[in-house]
Design a protein around this motif. Structure first.
Motif, PDB file in Angstrom:
ATOM      1  N   SER A  13       0.992  -1.341  -0.304  1.00 42.56           N
ATOM      2  CA  SER A  13      -0.091   0.196  -0.239  1.00 42.56           C
ATOM      3  C   SER A  13       0.578   1.262   0.075  1.00 42.56           C
ATOM      4  CB  SER A  13      -0.810  -0.100   1.772  1.00 42.56           C
ATOM      5  OG  SER A  13      -0.478   0.422   2.087  1.00 42.56           O
ATOM      6  N   ARG A  14       1.890   0.897   0.572  1.00 40.21           N
ATOM      7  CA  ARG A  14       3.232   2.673   0.864  1.00 40.21           C
ATOM      8  C   ARG A  14       3.799   2.612  -0.657  1.00 40.21           C
ATOM      9  NH1 ARG A  14      -0.094   4.476   3.732  1.00 40.21           N
ATOM     10  NH2 ARG A  14      -1.659   2.908   3.315  1.00 40.21           N
ATOM     11  N   ARG A  15       4.123   1.722  -1.742  1.00 38.88           N
ATOM     12  CA  ARG A  15       4.832   1.554  -2.368  1.00 38.88           C
ATOM     13  C   ARG A  15       3.900   2.106  -3.635  1.00 38.88           C
ATOM     14  NH1 ARG A  15       4.958  -2.730  -6.612  1.00 38.88           N
ATOM     15  NH2 ARG A  15       4.508  -4.268  -4.768  1.00 38.88           N
ATOM     16  N   ALA A  16       2.266   1.846  -3.469  1.00 35.78           N
ATOM     17  CA  ALA A  16       1.431   2.143  -4.464  1.00 35.78           C
ATOM     18  C   ALA A  16       0.933   3.729  -4.536  1.00 35.78           C
ATOM     19  CB  ALA A  16       0.247   1.574  -3.792  1.00 35.78           C
ATOM     20  N   GLN A  17       1.360   4.479  -2.605  1.00 34.26           N
ATOM     21  CA  GLN A  17       1.504   5.308  -3.197  1.00 34.26           C
ATOM     22  C   GLN A  17       2.767   6.483  -3.499  1.00 34.26           C
ATOM     23  OE1 GLN A  17       0.041   6.614   0.448  1.00 34.26           O
ATOM     24  NE2 GLN A  17      -1.545   5.020   0.937  1.00 34.26           N
ATOM     25  N   VAL A  18       4.008   6.321  -3.642  1.00 31.53           N
ATOM     26  CA  VAL A  18       4.812   6.762  -4.708  1.00 31.53           C
ATOM     27  C   VAL A  18       4.592   6.758  -6.049  1.00 31.53           C
ATOM     28  CG1 VAL A  18       7.521   7.143  -4.017  1.00 31.53           C
ATOM     29  CG2 VAL A  18       5.980   6.578  -2.422  1.00 31.53           C
ATOM     30  N   SER A  19       5.256   7.912  -6.420  1.00 30.82           N
ATOM     31  CA  SER A  19       4.236   7.620  -7.745  1.00 30.82           C
ATOM     32  C   SER A  19       6.148   8.056  -8.472  1.00 30.82           C
ATOM     33  CB  SER A  19       4.562   9.428  -8.704  1.00 30.82           C
ATOM     34  OG  SER A  19       5.158  10.436  -8.179  1.00 30.82           O
ATOM     35  N   PRO A  20       6.722   7.420  -9.408  1.00 31.14           N
ATOM     36  CA  PRO A  20       7.845   7.839 -10.238  1.00 31.14           C
ATOM     37  C   PRO A  20       8.524   8.967  -9.672  1.00 31.14           C
ATOM     38  CG  PRO A  20       7.287   6.190 -11.678  1.00 31.14           C
ATOM     39  CD  PRO A  20       5.885   6.691 -10.206  1.00 31.14           C
ATOM     40  N   GLU A  21       7.787   9.836 -10.706  1.00 26.25           N
ATOM     41  CA  GLU A  21       7.889  11.503 -10.933  1.00 26.25           C
ATOM     42  C   GLU A  21       8.895  12.232  -9.371  1.00 26.25           C
ATOM     43  OE1 GLU A  21       5.347  10.806 -13.611  1.00 26.25           O
ATOM     44  OE2 GLU A  21       5.025   9.806 -11.626  1.00 26.25           O
ATOM     45  N   GLN A  22       8.221  11.173  -7.888  1.00 23.11           N
ATOM     46  CA  GLN A  22       8.601  11.558  -6.809  1.00 23.11           C
ATOM     47  C   GLN A  22       9.784  12.009  -6.584  1.00 23.11           C
ATOM     48  OE1 GLN A  22       4.903   9.955  -4.981  1.00 23.11           O
ATOM     49  NE2 GLN A  22       5.114  12.105  -3.990  1.00 23.11           N
ATOM     50  N   VAL A  23      10.019  10.131  -7.147  1.00 24.46           N
ATOM     51  CA  VAL A  23      11.582  10.272  -6.487  1.00 24.46           C
ATOM     52  C   VAL A  23      13.103   9.869  -8.027  1.00 24.46           C
ATOM     53  CG1 VAL A  23      11.185   8.044  -4.525  1.00 24.46           C
ATOM     54  CG2 VAL A  23      10.967   7.257  -7.059  1.00 24.46           C
ATOM     55  N   GLY A  24      12.642  11.052  -8.854  1.00 23.19           N
ATOM     56  CA  GLY A  24      13.605  10.866  -9.443  1.00 23.19           C
ATOM     57  C   GLY A  24      13.465  10.094 -10.214  1.00 23.19           C
ATOM     58  N   LEU A  25      12.370   9.344 -10.768  1.00 19.62           N
ATOM     59  CA  LEU A  25      12.459   8.454 -11.910  1.00 19.62           C
ATOM     60  C   LEU A  25      11.340   8.386 -13.277  1.00 19.62           C
ATOM     61  CD1 LEU A  25      12.703   4.870  -9.370  1.00 19.62           C
ATOM     62  CD2 LEU A  25      14.239   6.114 -10.194  1.00 19.62           C
ATOM     63  N   PRO A  26      11.830   8.115 -13.972  1.00 20.55           N
ATOM     64  CA  PRO A  26      11.136   8.317 -15.411  1.00 20.55           C
ATOM     65  C   PRO A  26       9.695   7.116 -14.679  1.00 20.55           C
ATOM     66  CG  PRO A  26      12.817   6.793 -15.930  1.00 20.55           C
ATOM     67  CD  PRO A  26      13.764   6.973 -14.590  1.00 20.55           C
ATOM     68  N   ASN A  30       4.348   2.188 -19.946  1.00 21.79           N
ATOM     69  CA  ASN A  30       4.427   0.764 -20.152  1.00 21.79           C
ATOM     70  C   ASN A  30       4.387   0.213 -18.813  1.00 21.79           C
ATOM     71  OD1 ASN A  30       3.566  -1.966 -21.115  1.00 21.79           O
ATOM     72  ND2 ASN A  30       5.951  -2.777 -21.200  1.00 21.79           N
ATOM     73  N   ARG A  31       3.848   1.483 -17.553  1.00 24.89           N
ATOM     74  CA  ARG A  31       3.354   0.838 -16.122  1.00 24.89           C
ATOM     75  C   ARG A  31       2.425  -0.129 -15.929  1.00 24.89           C
ATOM     76  NH1 ARG A  31       6.580   1.999 -12.057  1.00 24.89           N
ATOM     77  NH2 ARG A  31       7.936   3.190 -13.016  1.00 24.89           N
ATOM     78  N   ARG A  32       2.489  -1.143 -15.202  1.00 21.99           N
ATOM     79  CA  ARG A  32       1.234  -1.725 -15.273  1.00 21.99           C
ATOM     80  C   ARG A  32       0.848  -1.600 -13.781  1.00 21.99           C
ATOM     81  NH1 ARG A  32       2.595  -8.022 -18.114  1.00 21.99           N
ATOM     82  NH2 ARG A  32       3.113  -6.523 -20.180  1.00 21.99           N
ATOM     83  N   VAL A  33       1.946  -1.032 -12.787  1.00 20.76           N
ATOM     84  CA  VAL A  33       1.085  -0.967 -11.297  1.00 20.76           C
ATOM     85  C   VAL A  33       0.922   0.411 -10.932  1.00 20.76           C
ATOM     86  CG1 VAL A  33       2.373  -3.240 -10.789  1.00 20.76           C
ATOM     87  CG2 VAL A  33       3.783  -0.858  -9.992  1.00 20.76           C
ATOM     88  N   LYS A  34       0.596   0.606  -9.736  1.00 17.97           N
ATOM     89  CA  LYS A  34       0.079   2.154  -9.593  1.00 17.97           C
ATOM     90  C   LYS A  34       1.729   2.169  -8.473  1.00 17.97           C
ATOM     91  CE  LYS A  34      -2.972   4.979  -6.576  1.00 17.97           C
ATOM     92  NZ  LYS A  34      -4.402   4.729  -5.967  1.00 17.97           N
ATOM     93  N   GLY A  35       1.958   3.357  -8.929  1.00 24.07           N
ATOM     94  CA  GLY A  35       3.002   3.945  -7.752  1.00 24.07           C
ATOM     95  C   GLY A  35       4.515   2.910  -8.660  1.00 24.07           C
ATOM     96  N   LEU A  36       5.473   2.702  -7.637  1.00 20.41           N
ATOM     97  CA  LEU A  36       6.679   1.689  -7.566  1.00 20.41           C
ATOM     98  C   LEU A  36       6.603   0.513  -7.884  1.00 20.41           C
ATOM     99  CD1 LEU A  36       8.915   3.911  -5.193  1.00 20.41           C
ATOM    100  CD2 LEU A  36       8.580   4.259  -7.193  1.00 20.41           C
ATOM    101  N   ARG A  37       7.542   0.424  -8.335  1.00 14.62           N
ATOM    102  CA  ARG A  37       7.854  -1.189  -9.372  1.00 14.62           C
ATOM    103  C   ARG A  37       8.755  -1.408  -7.874  1.00 14.62           C
ATOM    104  NH1 ARG A  37       9.132  -0.081 -14.322  1.00 14.62           N
ATOM    105  NH2 ARG A  37       7.445   0.222 -15.857  1.00 14.62           N
ATOM    106  N   ARG A  38       8.662  -2.946  -7.291  1.00 14.67           N
ATOM    107  CA  ARG A  38       9.513  -3.628  -6.173  1.00 14.67           C
ATOM    108  C   ARG A  38      10.730  -3.777  -6.946  1.00 14.67           C
ATOM    109  NH1 ARG A  38       6.927 -10.031  -6.045  1.00 14.67           N
ATOM    110  NH2 ARG A  38       4.541  -9.477  -4.348  1.00 14.67           N
ATOM    111  N   SER A  39      11.436  -3.948  -7.965  1.00 19.82           N
ATOM    112  CA  SER A  39      12.835  -3.495  -8.196  1.00 19.82           C
ATOM    113  C   SER A  39      13.121  -1.737  -7.980  1.00 19.82           C
ATOM    114  CB  SER A  39      12.970  -3.874  -9.518  1.00 19.82           C
ATOM    115  OG  SER A  39      11.898  -2.452 -10.312  1.00 19.82           O
ATOM    116  N   GLU A  40      12.549  -1.137  -7.963  1.00 18.41           N
ATOM    117  CA  GLU A  40      12.714   0.600  -7.942  1.00 18.41           C
ATOM    118  C   GLU A  40      12.289   0.979  -6.519  1.00 18.41           C
ATOM    119  OE1 GLU A  40      10.324   2.374 -11.818  1.00 18.41           O
ATOM    120  OE2 GLU A  40       9.131   2.160 -10.126  1.00 18.41           O
TER     121      GLU A  40
END
Length: 298
Positions: A13-26, A30-40
């Motif tokens: 649930s916490r991972r889903a609340q962080v967008s890539p843009e918030q942490v400086g990632l593109p 083709n993003r299938r998950v809401k928020g960050l991926r586990r790998s990110e």
């Protein structure tokens, strides 16, 4: 304690609340998950993907404080969320000991505490536990939460009142916000004290009887609830906006002393005075503790 499902759901649930843009990632297209991926998250935390994946799937027992801090930073957890993550890790440890909590059924405020509560005359002052039972208070608290005390059969409980009594919709003008705070407090306490049967019985009752509670519980939000302002619509005196301060009680781990006060000279302060007059006429001496004695149960 096996709390792997709780750990997994919280971290997802916490991972889903962080967008890539918030942490400086593109963000990518083709993003299938809401928020960050586990790998990110793993990259941001300085962990291998395999290691972080095991932690997110619930295998958090034995994780070092450095690992937990790295995950908290990667997920941009606030102070309450970070503390909850550490509580979950502590609960998962084989050596974890449950915190010492006194049962609400057997709790009686010691004499000096009741004197201190009675000394607060400008606003409601009360003691609650993590499951939001009202355990002790001054006469104004009894008048303030009069509807909560009218729920028969059980000790007055703010969470039960919020979700199971229609009068709460009037008492809390912004009911949605109060409901979210209530669930966040219960979720925080469940992380601190996962073996508390009374707490889990209450959560089960609310989850069974309230669809709104079930929805909010599934969001896994937690919070520290220590100070701020709230607006109430009291059935006797009407709307009041009150400041509150919540203080953890060093002598009674797990209990919180809360005091509500109105801004001096404000309409809310005038209404609080009216409530005090009503309480005096309604209850008389029934809630005035005599020297050397505790206040009688309501």
């Amino acid at each position: 304690m096996d709390n792997r499902a709780e750990v997994r759901e919280f971290l997802v649930s916490r991972r889903a609340q962080v967008s890539p843009e918030q942490v400086g990632l593109p963000a990518g297209s083709n993003r299938r998950v809401k928020g960050l991926r586990r790998s990110e998250v793993a990259i941001l935390a300085g962990l291998s993907v395999e290691y972080y994946t095991r932690r997110e799937r619930g295998a958090i027992s034995g994780a070092s404080s450095q690992v937990l801090e790295s995950i908290a930073r990667a997920l941009r957890l606030d102070d309450a969320e970070r503390a909850h993550l550490f509580d979950l890790a502590q609960a998962a440890s084989p050596a974890a000991r449950p915190p010492r909590r006194r049962s609400s059924k057997s709790y009686v405020p010691h004499q000096s505490l009741q004197w201190a509560l009675d000394a607060v005359t400008a606003g409601p002052a009360f003691v609650r536990n993590g499951r939001m039972d009202l355990l002790a208070g001054n006469p104004l608290m009894r008048a303030f939460y009069k509807d909560c005390y009218d729920m028969p059969g059980q000790r007055p409980n703010i969470a039960r009142f919020t979700f199971l009594d229609e009068r709460a919709r009037r008492f809390y003008p912004d009911w949605d916000a109060f409901a979210e705070v209530t669930v966040s407090i219960l979720r925080t306490e469940a992380g601190r004290d996962p073996r508390n049967k009374e707490l889990h019985d209450l959560i089960g009752e609310l989850g069974t009887r309230s669809e709104e509670f079930r929805k909010l519980w599934g969001e896994h939000n937690v919070r520290h609830h220590g100070t701020g302002f709230k607006t109430f619509n009291h059935p006797i005196v009407g709307e009041m906006t009150l400041a509150f301060e919540g203080l953890e009680m060093a002598a009674e781990p797990g209990l919180t002393l809360t005091i509500y006060t109105a801004e001096p000279g404000s309409p809310s302060a005038e209404r609080m005075q009216l409530l005090a007059s009503w309480a005096a006429s309604e209850y008389g001496n029934a809630f005035q503790a005599e020297p050397g004695r505790s206040r009688p149960e309501s």
